[in-house]
Design an enzyme around this catalytic site. Structure first.
Site, PDB file in Angstrom:
ATOM      1  N   ALA A 236       0.792  -1.085   0.029  1.00 26.49           N
ATOM      2  CA  ALA A 236       0.025  -0.016   0.146  1.00 26.49           C
ATOM      3  C   ALA A 236       1.052   1.392   0.065  1.00 26.49           C
ATOM      4  CB  ALA A 236      -0.878  -0.162   1.254  1.00 26.49           C
ATOM      5  N   LYS A 237       1.939   1.168   0.569  1.00 23.50           N
ATOM      6  CA  LYS A 237       3.129   2.337   0.481  1.00 23.50           C
ATOM      7  C   LYS A 237       2.249   3.746   1.186  1.00 23.50           C
ATOM      8  CE  LYS A 237       5.662   0.474  -3.305  1.00 23.50           C
ATOM      9  NZ  LYS A 237       4.817  -0.325  -3.898  1.00 23.50           N
ATOM     10  N   ARG A 238       1.512   3.315   2.531  1.00 23.17           N
ATOM     11  CA  ARG A 238       1.078   4.247   3.058  1.00 23.17           C
ATOM     12  C   ARG A 238       2.116   5.155   3.872  1.00 23.17           C
ATOM     13  NH1 ARG A 238      -2.280   2.885  -0.568  1.00 23.17           N
ATOM     14  NH2 ARG A 238      -4.382   2.570  -0.046  1.00 23.17           N
TER      15      ARG A 238
END
Lengths: 276, 276
Positions: free
Chosen positions: A95-97
């Site tokens: 998700a690379k949040r």
């Protein structure tokens, strides 16, 4: 999933393969478009064909979000299917949040409580309070972007401070003050094989999630040579090379064969390193 | 929305206020829980009460994603409601995305084609090919994280290279090779008022999206003093200070009053800078 369990799975299955579940509605076999939820139908077939050869699955959220509500339903069904039918698989939400504290906390709830995956990828730019809300969930992992495999990774990740320490090395050393190697991994791109030596200098005990083997051009042997540690410490991801091995009705069978090939290579590497 | 149109709206409404639509199901007034979609009901009331006083809305995606499918429906309905009823509002998807090229392209499609917002916030860590897929959409904007307002922003964003150039300055100067000031803005946190001078040294013409005024402690006067340029060049965001001004049945009215107060301050600042 705890580290000991992940390592047991790697040894038992003789594989440290992670399969990227990145289904593109424009690329999946056309006969699946007749299904009620084509993305889930595609994933389910890929999972059943590849599960014997891998220890982890990594859905990249972009492929689901880009379809709006229907995509989220496909993602939720995929995770549920994995948990019910292949409970030994480590599930990574790619998700690379990364956001301010109270917002990261919402993401943590979303991914670790609602969706109930094992790990989430997190971008480090905003620093400690954007990362720590994901920690403290029993058996859950943060996988922090360190050195990515794309072309643009050079733009900022390799910037050196006055002592020659590069940004990705700052990210790894600083973040180890926030979490132990039993709850944090790092994304390290495989297109930069020799870099694994530098990574192991600053992260000797951490698991590394390695994208970019296959379609993005990395070599599995180099990754293992420089990156492997006594309990393996590697999850190597392949997405397109497996899931799009064939665009015909035999897509799942072809995906299984590709995964099996990689498992065979991984098995040999685990044996030559005396891990199994 | 083009820059000229955004600036016209700022002058006409005497406001550069952006309202953060960050509805937390645990914080919204309890009587809304009886509604079919409580988040949308909350947003709709907030929007109708605050629209005369602001030029932009910024839903932070985490608040919607954390509710899964229901959250996505609330987000889609909110954007649709804004476009149909308040078409002069600039809509920012605060998503902080950023991934390898083909994945960023999917996000771009998702936000600019499917959801059809005006702008998306993007994290810079992965470099050029993670950012450029969001460019080239007529009238659409990338808002790149540069200097954020959270505590952890110091961990990496302030790291200096051997010439004393800090990471956030690298991000701003490098990214200006990718996009013009008519298609890229920067997130610059307001808790670091004096930093705006340094920012204007490297981004003299860019619009800045400034979070952190209000709940996070920034001062509007400082931001305007150091950050304002001839066509304003600022969007100042307030979320919690407006949307949670009251937790009772008068929540929308109270939100409207808070937005009006900020508009009055902004009007005075625009006048003293001879922009209006």
């Amino acid at each position: 999933m705890k580290r000991t369990e992940l390592v047991e799975n790697i040894k038992r299955k003789e594989s440290f393969l992670c399969v990227g579940l990145d289904p593109d509605i424009k690329k999946i076999p056309q006969h699946l478009l007749r299904e009620e939820n084509p993305l889930f139908a595609f994933n389910k077939a890929i999972i059943d064909a590849t599960a014997p050869y891998c220890v982890a699955y990594k859905p990249n959220l972009a492929f689901y979000e880009s379809l709006g509500v229907e995509g989220w339903i496909a993602l939720e069904r995929t995770v549920k299917y994995l948990k019910e039918n292949h409970p030994d698989q480590f599930i990574i939400a790619d998700a690379k949040r990364g956001d301010i504290g109270n917002t990261s906390m919402l993401y943590a709830r979303s991914f670790f409580e609602h969706l109930d995956v094992d790990a989430i990828t997190v971008a480090p730019y905003m620093g400690e309070d954007s990362v720590t809300p994901f920690l403290g969930y029993e058996g859950k992992w943060v996988i922090l972007l360190a050195l990515t495999s794309n072309k643009g990774s050079h733009d900022f990740q390799l910037i050196e401070d006055k002592n020659g320490k590069r940004l990705f090395e700052h990210v790894i050393t600083t973040s180890q003050k926030w979490a132990t190697p039993d709850e944090m991994m790092y994304v390290v791109g495989a297109t930069q094989g020799s870099m694994f030596k530098d990574i192991r200098n600053v992260a000797p005990q951490s698991f590394l999630l390695v994208p970019g083997v296959g379609a993005q051009g990395g070599s599995l042997e180099e990754v293992a040579r420089y990156g492997m540690i006594p309990d393996c410490g590697l999850l190597v991801n392949s997405s397109r090379g497996i899931i799009y091995a064939s665009s015909g009705e035999d897509f799942a069978e072809a995906a299984g064969k590709e995964a099996e090939k990689l498992r065979d290579q991984m098995s040999a590497l685990l044996k030559s390193s005396h891990i199994i």
